[in-house]
Scaffold this motif. Structure first.
Motif, mmCIF file in Angstrom:
data_model
loop_
_atom_site.group_PDB
_atom_site.id
_atom_site.type_symbol
_atom_site.label_atom_id
_atom_site.label_comp_id
_atom_site.label_asym_id
_atom_site.label_seq_id
_atom_site.Cartn_x
_atom_site.Cartn_y
_atom_site.Cartn_z
ATOM 1 N N ARG A 1 35.957 59.519 101.105
ATOM 2 C CA ARG A 1 37.386 59.252 101.216
ATOM 3 C C ARG A 1 37.845 58.559 99.935
ATOM 4 N N VAL A 2 38.759 59.191 99.232
ATOM 5 C CA VAL A 2 39.285 58.681 97.963
ATOM 6 C C VAL A 2 40.783 58.481 98.108
ATOM 7 N N THR A 3 41.266 57.338 97.666
ATOM 8 C CA THR A 3 42.707 57.098 97.569
ATOM 9 C C THR A 3 43.053 56.930 96.104
ATOM 10 N N SER A 4 43.875 57.870 95.589
ATOM 11 C CA SER A 4 44.220 57.896 94.165
ATOM 12 C C SER A 4 45.677 57.510 93.969
ATOM 13 N N ARG A 5 45.950 56.874 92.828
ATOM 14 C CA ARG A 5 47.339 56.535 92.515
ATOM 15 C C ARG A 5 48.174 57.774 92.224
ATOM 16 N N GLY A 6 47.549 58.846 91.698
ATOM 17 C CA GLY A 6 48.301 60.055 91.374
ATOM 18 C C GLY A 6 49.347 59.805 90.302
ATOM 19 N N GLY A 7 50.481 60.556 90.410
ATOM 20 C CA GLY A 7 51.610 60.319 89.526
ATOM 21 C C GLY A 7 51.610 61.114 88.238
ATOM 22 N N ILE A 8 50.784 62.160 88.113
ATOM 23 C CA ILE A 8 50.698 62.957 86.892
ATOM 24 C C ILE A 8 51.472 64.263 87.092
ATOM 25 N N THR A 9 52.163 64.698 86.059
ATOM 26 C CA THR A 9 52.890 65.966 86.103
ATOM 27 C C THR A 9 52.126 67.016 85.299
ATOM 28 N N MET A 10 52.431 68.275 85.570
ATOM 29 C CA MET A 10 51.837 69.346 84.764
ATOM 30 C C MET A 10 52.335 69.281 83.328
ATOM 31 N N ALA A 11 53.533 68.779 83.138
ATOM 32 C CA ALA A 11 54.037 68.600 81.774
ATOM 33 C C ALA A 11 53.195 67.566 81.029
ATOM 34 N N ASP A 12 52.754 66.514 81.719
ATOM 35 C CA ASP A 12 51.856 65.539 81.096
ATOM 36 C C ASP A 12 50.588 66.210 80.603
ATOM 37 N N VAL A 13 50.020 67.071 81.448
ATOM 38 C CA VAL A 13 48.773 67.751 81.087
ATOM 39 C C VAL A 13 48.987 68.690 79.921
ATOM 40 N N ALA A 14 50.062 69.456 79.975
ATOM 41 C CA ALA A 14 50.312 70.447 78.931
ATOM 42 C C ALA A 14 50.667 69.814 77.598
ATOM 43 N N ALA A 15 51.323 68.666 77.617
ATOM 44 C CA ALA A 15 51.828 68.066 76.380
ATOM 45 C C ALA A 15 50.782 67.290 75.608
ATOM 46 N N GLN A 16 49.629 67.031 76.225
ATOM 47 C CA GLN A 16 48.686 66.143 75.570
ATOM 48 C C GLN A 16 48.093 66.775 74.315
ATOM 49 N N ALA A 17 47.851 65.946 73.337
ATOM 50 C CA ALA A 17 47.080 66.309 72.153
ATOM 51 C C ALA A 17 45.861 65.413 72.104
ATOM 52 N N ASP A 18 45.054 65.564 71.062
ATOM 53 C CA ASP A 18 43.861 64.745 70.976
ATOM 54 C C ASP A 18 44.182 63.267 70.851
ATOM 55 N N THR A 19 45.406 62.930 70.511
ATOM 56 C CA THR A 19 45.771 61.514 70.477
ATOM 57 C C THR A 19 45.752 60.905 71.865
ATOM 58 N N HIS A 20 45.749 61.749 72.908
ATOM 59 C CA HIS A 20 45.680 61.260 74.273
ATOM 60 C C HIS A 20 44.245 61.198 74.796
ATOM 61 N N THR B 1 37.975 63.839 101.673
ATOM 62 C CA THR B 1 39.422 63.651 101.773
ATOM 63 C C THR B 1 39.904 62.838 100.576
ATOM 64 N N VAL B 2 40.924 63.361 99.900
ATOM 65 C CA VAL B 2 41.558 62.646 98.793
ATOM 66 C C VAL B 2 43.028 62.465 99.124
ATOM 67 N N THR B 3 43.473 61.222 99.163
ATOM 68 C CA THR B 3 44.870 60.886 99.421
ATOM 69 C C THR B 3 45.524 60.466 98.111
ATOM 70 N N ILE B 4 46.685 61.060 97.817
ATOM 71 C CA ILE B 4 47.419 60.771 96.581
ATOM 72 C C ILE B 4 48.616 59.891 96.927
ATOM 73 N N ASN B 5 48.683 58.697 96.341
ATOM 74 C CA ASN B 5 49.737 57.745 96.723
ATOM 75 C C ASN B 5 51.082 58.032 96.083
ATOM 76 N N HIS B 6 51.122 58.614 94.903
ATOM 77 C CA HIS B 6 52.375 58.951 94.234
ATOM 78 C C HIS B 6 52.389 60.438 93.940
ATOM 79 N N PRO B 7 53.563 61.079 94.028
ATOM 80 C CA PRO B 7 53.625 62.526 93.844
ATOM 81 C C PRO B 7 52.915 62.966 92.569
ATOM 82 N N ASP B 8 52.098 64.006 92.685
ATOM 83 C CA ASP B 8 51.306 64.528 91.574
ATOM 84 C C ASP B 8 51.447 66.042 91.580
#
Length: 508
Positions: free
Chosen positions: A403-422, A479-486
């Motif tokens: 059972r995992v409870t994650s903060r979540g909160g990541i958007t697909m735009a966050d994933v797509a926009a990352q460069a190696d600086t991230h 079971t993984v529960t996401i606390n903020h929309p992801d």
């Protein structure tokens, strides 16, 4: 018949924290050894010391109120024992220098039988340094002091310093029948304990609150670690390794870690009970470390490892990593409770750093059972991660009752926009193309030669589970529960045949 006792004060120790007491301590040890063995007693007091040289059939017993205090080298005062050359650590650099030398330590022993350190006293490494004055070859360093991937040796300064710094609290090499029991340790330098090639090792009831690694078990057999509390905000708490420091492929096998507590609170604040939280990053710039790990040094194999009934607090999660050719197999981790997890709660990795002799193969990771795990307040960037390599999958893994409870909160735009600086720069390699701008969020670099950490891939396109190059993965009641929309899909499987899901809930 009780073994004879040898009080260090009877051999000239003062215990005022000012006079240098290591000559008296070593005299007491020699007297006990000459008598066929015995217990060297540290009564209450503070004993300032350079290197303490263990001998066979000797117990160091620190009574309540006794402190063994690491001295600071000075020209008119003394220094730690000289560093002996080790061709497996100096010339060839199969592991970092600290793993390759033992005598530049507060307490050290080599090729000994029947030794122990016991009692309710304290070992304080105040005078130890993270980086000792290495007189042979140095290398560019990566995370946690290891040689950076792809770095080449560079000559050491032509004139080596005349004083040897100490950088470990306890270092044991090729010893048999060892007991470490009940004492506390503060500020252990590079390693609070480096045990290399030690068999039949029992560690119980220790409290360690230290600068970098806590318990480093390197190429050891038949080891039990029980009822220990290990706080290491800047490095791993309990870590199994199989380096090439002895010039051979020596396995870690038949290891049990049970009823232990690991954490990443501020240095010293577990010993004083304040549990400080000002340290936000370890030296590799990820969150506090303080975890249980297999790897990164992974030349020899790991077999029959049990981790049971342990807690992780304000630390990274469980990590199993083979990157230097080792096979990791028959590992069971169960009944783990994690709170405030600073990266992935579970991280399994096959890499190809191949730091070892020419021809070092890609390793294997198989027959792993991880069950009955609760992980709360997990950094939302990190799902559970299982990452093998093309043609070298992680095999036969069971994740059950998790059972995992994650903060979540990541958007697909966050994933797509990352460069190696991230991405943590420690985990990049010059011969692997980097990301210079937006990317397909589902195109994740392999980074096969990179230092293994969950952040090595940047933001992953899954919120709950990312599995790539994995075969025969069984998930039961995960079971993984996401606390903020992801916005990320909960599960991404890439080159992962034979995945079975039974029960649980992996949807946001």
């Amino acid at each position: 018949m009780a073994s004879p006792s040898f009080n260090i004060r009877d051999h000239g120790a003062v215990g005022d924290g000012i006079a240098l007491d290591s000559p008296a301590i070593n005299a007491a040890i020699n007297a006990a050894a000459d008598a066929g063995g015995g217990t060297v007693v540290f009564p209450a007091g503070t004993y300032l010391s350079f290197s303490v040289r263990l001998r066979s059939h000797i117990t160091l017993h620190l009574e309540s109120g006794a402190t063994l205090l690491a001295a600071t080298p000075a020209a008119d005062f003394g220094s730690y024992d000289p560093i002996l050359p080790n061709r497996w650590g100096d010339e060839l650099q199969y592991q970092d220098f600290g793993h390759s030398h033992w005598r530049n330590s507060l307490i050290w022993g080599e090729d000994l039988t029947d030794i122990a350190i016991t009692g309710l006293g304290l070992i304080d490494g105040l005078g130890l340094k993270r980086h000792a004055n290495y007189p042979h070859v140095t290398m560019a360093t990566g995370p946690n002091g290891t040689a950076a991937s792809g770095s080449a040796p560079r000559p050491a300064p032509s004139a080596a310093p005349s004083l040897t710094q100490g950088n470990k609290a306890i270092a044991l090499k090729n010893c048999r029948n060892v007991i470490l029991r009940d004492f506390s340790l503060h500020r252990g330098g590079h390693f609070a304990l480096l045990a290399t090639g030690v068999d039949d090792l029992a560690i119980t009831g220790l409290t360690l609150d230290t600068n970098r690694d806590g318990l480093d078990i390197d190429g050891c057999r038949r080891v039990t670690i029980t009822d220990c509390t290990v706080n290491t905000p800047n490095d791993d708490a309990i870590v199994l390794k199989t380096s090439y420091a002895l010039g051979e492929l020596r396995p870690c096998e038949d290891i049990t870690i049970r009823d232990c507590h690991v954490s990443g609170f501020d240095l010293g604040t577990v010993l004083d009970g304040t549990f400080g939280r000002t340290t936000e990053r370890s030296p590799d710039r990820d969150g506090p470390t303080g975890r249980i790990k297999i790897g990164t040094e992974s030349n020899g194999d790991f077999r029959r490892i049990t981790i049971d009934n342990c807690t992780f607090r304000r630390s990274r999660g469980l990590a199993l990593e083979t990157v230097d050719g080792a096979t990791i197999e028959d590992v069971t981790a169960s009944n783990l409770t994690m709170q405030e997890v600073t990266n992935a709660p579970i991280f399994l990795r096959i890499g190809n750093r191949a730091r070892g002799p020419e021809g070092t193969p890609i390793g294997q990771l198989r027959r792993v059972v991880i069950r009955d795990i609760t992980a709360d307040d997990v950094d939302g960037r990190f799902p559970i991660i299982l990452a093998g390599l093309p043609g070298h999958p992680i095999e036969d893994v069971t994740l059950a009752n998790i059972r995992v409870t994650s903060r979540g909160g990541i958007t697909m735009a966050d994933v797509a926009a990352q460069a190696d600086t991230h991405v943590n720069a420690f985990f990049l390699r010059g011969d692997e193309p980097g990301v210079t701008g937006p990317r397909d969020p589902f195109t994740v670099p392999e980074r096969e030669r990179g230092y293994p950490e969950p952040s090595m891939f940047g933001l992953l396109p899954a919120s709950a589970l990312y599995a790539r190059h994995v075969r025969d993965l069984n998930l039961r009641n995960v079971t993984v529960t996401i606390n903020h929309p992801d916005e990320r899909p909960p599960v991404v499987l890439d080159d992962a045949p034979s995945v079975t899901f039974v029960g649980g809930n992996l949807t946001p």
